[in-house]
Design an enzyme around this catalytic site. Structure first.
Site, PDB file in Angstrom:
ATOM      1  N   LYS A 112       2.116  -9.857 -42.009  1.00 19.06           N
ATOM      2  CA  LYS A 112       1.259  -9.017 -41.158  1.00 19.06           C
ATOM      3  C   LYS A 112      -0.216  -9.375 -41.321  1.00 19.06           C
ATOM      4  CE  LYS A 112       4.478  -5.103 -41.088  1.00 19.06           C
ATOM      5  NZ  LYS A 112       5.477  -5.601 -42.077  1.00 19.06           N
ATOM      6  N   ARG A 113      -0.520 -10.666 -41.270  1.00 20.57           N
ATOM      7  CA  ARG A 113      -1.890 -11.113 -41.454  1.00 20.57           C
ATOM      8  C   ARG A 113      -2.700 -10.943 -40.170  1.00 20.57           C
ATOM      9  NH1 ARG A 113      -0.585 -10.560 -46.202  1.00 20.57           N
ATOM     10  NH2 ARG A 113      -0.661 -12.241 -47.736  1.00 20.57           N
TER      11      ARG A 113
END
Length: 313
Positions: free
Chosen positions: A97-98
């Protein structure tokens, strides 16, 4: 060159069915398996899941935070798990979830998508809430290396609505989906040369896919590309209320929430009625609760796969 992620995912889903198994080494699950909450326990847990899922699941999705929690030793375990998955021929989706800007986003992209990175996965999850175009370094590098991205769009956690639902029928989530559709459209083929593969091959509703440069295409007007989205399996009401149409998306849909989180295969079929062949359903606790026995894990994976095939094909 590596075949694009969309094509590889289509092949995997045709061969094994539309199941992604989450590798979520929560302390409680480690304890239930009789393992210590340390790097050694983490490694035994994770590599057992890879062993069970090989040849029986389309993809594996390690939850990166649960490896990071163990520091450098945990990340070293994750590197080995990603290598195990590659050696076993099962696709990996790093659930990181960057999302950031500029050189920081470029560094995240290199970490998860560059060929020479020890953490390189077949795909990575991304958060677009600093603006979709802030993800450009990852989107471009994924295309360059034949890897994929899954962009958070419409999640099932209650807090998500405070951002994603804003705007009603012109919602933030809808704008993210529109941006992903445009991203896939930029990779659309301009010729008819292709070798075909199938999502849901052998079924009446399977989508015929062909590898053409950067994408996999289907017989309809919308290509199935390597830029996907994350949409919760329980958000059917929100899709209707926000008037979101998933058919133009052109990419795979990673759908967490199947199994222990409450969504059954029937729910997935209803929520994603018009795009069922594009859905990759994720199950974590529902599968992992059957460990540590490899045979029991494998049986649970097969049962889930059979159920999903029956409802999504």
């Amino acid at each position: 060159m590596r075949e694009p992620f969309g094509a590889r995912l289509a092949t995997a889903m045709a061969a094994t069915g539309p199941l992604c198994v989450g590798i979520d080494p929560h302390p409680a699950l480690l304890d239930a398996w009789g393992l210590p909450d340390d790097a050694a326990g983490l490694e035994r847990f994770s590599r057992t899941v890879v062993e069970a899922a090989a040849e029986h699941a389309a993809a594996l999705k390690p939850q990166v935070a649960l490896f990071e929690a163990h520091g450098a030793a945990g990340l070293a375990v994750l590197e080995r798990v990603l290598r195990d998955a590659a050696d076993a021929g099962v696709l990996s989706i790093a659930d990181a979830k960057r999302g950031d800007i500029g050189s920081t986003m470029a560094a995240y992209a290199r970490a998860w998508l560059a060929d020479d990175s020890p953490l390189a996965a077949d795909a990575v999850t991304l958060s677009p809430y600093l603006g979709f175009e802030s993800l450009r370094p990852a989107l471009d590098l994924a295309r360059e290396t034949g890897r994929g991205t899954f962009v958070l769009a419409l999640t099932s956690n209650p807090e998500g609505a405070a951002v994603q639902h804003v705007g009603g029928t012109r919602s933030v989530a809808g704008s993210v989906l529109d941006a992903v559709a445009r991203e896939n459209a930029t990779s659309a083929p301009h010729d008819d040369a292709a070798a075909s593969s199938h999502v849901g091959a052998g079924t009446a509703h399977g989508v015929s896919c062909a590898h053409r440069d950067e994408i996999v295409t289907s017989p309809g007007p919308t290509p199935l590309g390597s830029c996907g989205v994350v949409i919760g399996a329980t958000v059917g009401e929100a899709l209707h209320r926000l008037k979101i149409d998933l058919e133009p998306l052109g990419g795979p849909i990673l759908a967490p929430g199947y199994g222990a989180q409450g969504a059954g295969a029937e729910d997935l079929a209803a929520v994603f009625e018009h795009v069922r062949p594009a859905v990759l359903a994720n199950s974590s606790r529902g599968i992992l609760a059957h460990g540590p026995d490899v045979t029991a894990l494998r049986d649970a994976i097969r049962a889930s796969t059979d159920e999903l095939r029956a409802h999504l094909s």
